[in-house]
Design a protein around this motif. Structure first.
Motif, short mmCIF file in Angstrom:
data_model
loop_
_atom_site.label_atom_id
_atom_site.label_comp_id
_atom_site.label_asym_id
_atom_site.label_seq_id
_atom_site.Cartn_x
_atom_site.Cartn_y
_atom_site.Cartn_z
N GLU A 106 -4.42 1.11 -9.69
CA GLU A 106 -4.97 2.47 -9.66
C GLU A 106 -5.76 2.71 -8.38
N ASP A 107 -6.72 1.83 -8.07
CA ASP A 107 -7.53 1.96 -6.84
C ASP A 107 -6.85 1.16 -5.74
N ASP A 108 -5.74 1.70 -5.24
CA ASP A 108 -4.97 0.96 -4.24
C ASP A 108 -5.71 0.88 -2.90
N VAL A 109 -6.47 1.91 -2.55
CA VAL A 109 -7.24 1.86 -1.30
C VAL A 109 -8.29 0.75 -1.37
N GLY A 110 -8.94 0.62 -2.53
CA GLY A 110 -9.91 -0.46 -2.71
C GLY A 110 -9.29 -1.82 -2.57
N ALA A 111 -8.08 -1.98 -3.11
CA ALA A 111 -7.38 -3.26 -3.00
C ALA A 111 -7.03 -3.57 -1.55
N ILE A 112 -6.56 -2.56 -0.81
CA ILE A 112 -6.25 -2.77 0.61
C ILE A 112 -7.51 -3.13 1.38
N ARG A 113 -8.63 -2.47 1.06
CA ARG A 113 -9.89 -2.77 1.72
C ARG A 113 -10.32 -4.22 1.43
N LEU A 125 -2.82 -6.88 8.44
CA LEU A 125 -2.40 -6.81 7.05
C LEU A 125 -1.08 -6.05 6.98
N VAL A 126 -0.07 -6.68 6.38
CA VAL A 126 1.24 -6.06 6.18
C VAL A 126 1.39 -5.72 4.71
N VAL A 127 1.64 -4.45 4.42
CA VAL A 127 1.80 -3.99 3.04
C VAL A 127 3.18 -3.37 2.87
N LEU A 128 3.92 -3.84 1.87
CA LEU A 128 5.21 -3.26 1.51
C LEU A 128 5.08 -2.66 0.12
N VAL A 129 5.49 -1.40 -0.02
CA VAL A 129 5.42 -0.69 -1.30
C VAL A 129 6.69 0.13 -1.48
N PRO A 130 6.97 0.61 -2.70
CA PRO A 130 8.14 1.47 -2.92
C PRO A 130 7.99 2.79 -2.18
N ASN A 131 9.09 3.27 -1.63
CA ASN A 131 9.11 4.49 -0.85
C ASN A 131 9.66 5.66 -1.67
N ASN A 132 9.21 6.87 -1.32
CA ASN A 132 9.78 8.12 -1.80
C ASN A 132 9.44 8.42 -3.26
N PRO A 133 8.42 9.22 -3.51
CA PRO A 133 8.05 9.59 -4.88
C PRO A 133 9.20 10.19 -5.69
N ALA A 134 10.17 10.83 -5.03
CA ALA A 134 11.30 11.43 -5.73
C ALA A 134 12.22 10.38 -6.35
N GLU A 157 -3.75 5.66 3.57
CA GLU A 157 -4.52 4.73 2.74
C GLU A 157 -4.97 3.52 3.54
N MET A 158 -4.14 3.05 4.45
CA MET A 158 -4.55 1.95 5.32
C MET A 158 -5.75 2.37 6.18
N LYS A 159 -5.70 3.60 6.70
CA LYS A 159 -6.81 4.11 7.50
C LYS A 159 -8.07 4.27 6.65
N ASP A 160 -7.90 4.79 5.42
CA ASP A 160 -9.04 4.97 4.52
C ASP A 160 -9.69 3.63 4.18
N ALA A 161 -8.90 2.56 4.23
CA ALA A 161 -9.42 1.22 3.93
C ALA A 161 -10.06 0.58 5.17
N GLY A 162 -10.09 1.29 6.29
CA GLY A 162 -10.78 0.80 7.47
C GLY A 162 -9.90 0.10 8.49
N LEU A 163 -8.59 0.22 8.35
CA LEU A 163 -7.66 -0.45 9.27
C LEU A 163 -7.10 0.53 10.29
N GLY A 224 -1.50 -2.88 9.40
CA GLY A 224 -2.83 -2.44 9.77
C GLY A 224 -3.60 -3.55 10.45
N VAL A 225 -4.39 -3.19 11.44
CA VAL A 225 -5.18 -4.16 12.20
C VAL A 225 -6.65 -3.99 11.89
N LYS A 226 -7.33 -5.10 11.60
CA LYS A 226 -8.77 -5.05 11.34
C LYS A 226 -9.52 -4.84 12.66
N PRO A 227 -10.35 -3.83 12.76
CA PRO A 227 -11.09 -3.59 14.00
C PRO A 227 -11.96 -4.77 14.40
#
Length: 229
Positions: A106-113, A125-134, A157-163, A224-227
């Motif tokens: 549910e809190d996917d941004v928190g998990a990425i963070r 960090l490399v994240v693979l997820v299902p594409n296309n809500p349709a 979401e990667m940006k929201d997590a600080g990457l 995503g790259v950690k600053p």
């Protein structure tokens, strides 16, 4: 079991892992190891920590790979800051990858963070997820997917997590077409070993078809790259 079905497609697993490998470095965190379909492809790394929330998978992995000095297997929850702090106790990682896990949370941004917190400055960090809500179907429901993504939503979401997002791309067009037919037309709710064996047999054609824009991709991958600070 879906993971057992995917185990029947080693060439597909290698193709998918090769999407991650150039970004990972020598010290790597694998988040959501399952039964080790991708773990076995990362065993060359100097240091590999494979984590999963399910104790069944952890026990299985320890029995299979417990003799390897460069691999540690740990039960951990990527939604827990404490678990991720424990995962990084041996030092930060050069890279981490998380394949088909974030969409369950549910809190996917928190998990990425939390995953990003285990990285060294400049780590990826490399994240693979299902594409296309349709493309959301009964198979997604069976798998416990909360959502499917677009490139735009995953990058945000990667940006929201600080990457800092280095790159983002789609993966596996033929798989998306098969997903649509299986879930939308045939109304199936799971993947079978037979389907994965057919996919494996067709891999040479599938890799060629990846470059033809006849359909959206089944997955989206972001790096995503950690600053540094």
């Amino acid at each position: 079991m879906i993971l057992k079905a995917v185990q029947k497609a080693p060439r597909f697993n290698r193709w998918m892992f090769n999407q991650f490998a150039p970004h990972l470095g020598d010290e790597v965190l694998e988040a959501g190891c399952g039964i080790g379909n991708l773990t076995q492809l990362a065993l060359h790394n100097k240091r590999l920590l494979s984590i999963d929330i399910d104790p069944f998978y952890i026990d299985r992995m320890q029995k299979q790979y417990g003799n390897l000095s460069n691999l540690t297997v740990l039960q951990a929850d990527i939604t827990s800051e404490g678990d991720m702090a424990r995962a990084a106790e041996g030092g930060g990682f050069d890279g981490a990858y998380c394949s088909n896990v974030i969409e369950h949370i549910e809190d996917d941004v928190g998990a990425i963070r939390n995953l990003a917190s285990t990285l060294k400055p400049g780590g990826k960090l490399v994240v693979l997820v299902p594409n296309n809500p349709a493309l959301y179907t009964g198979v997604d429901e069976t798998l416990g997917h909360c959502r499917r993504y677009s490139e735009e939503t995953l990058c945000q979401e990667m940006k929201d997590a600080g990457l800092n997002v280095k790159s983002c791309w789609g993966f596996n067009r033929v798989g998306a077409l098969g997903w649509r037919i299986s879930g939308k037309v045939l109304r199936r709710r799971t993947l079978s070993p037979g389907q994965m064996r057919l996919f494996e047999w067709l891999m040479p054609l599938i890799r060629v078809a990846e470059h033809v824009p006849f359909h959206s991709h089944n997955s989206v991958i972001a790096v995503g790259v950690k600053p540094a600070s």
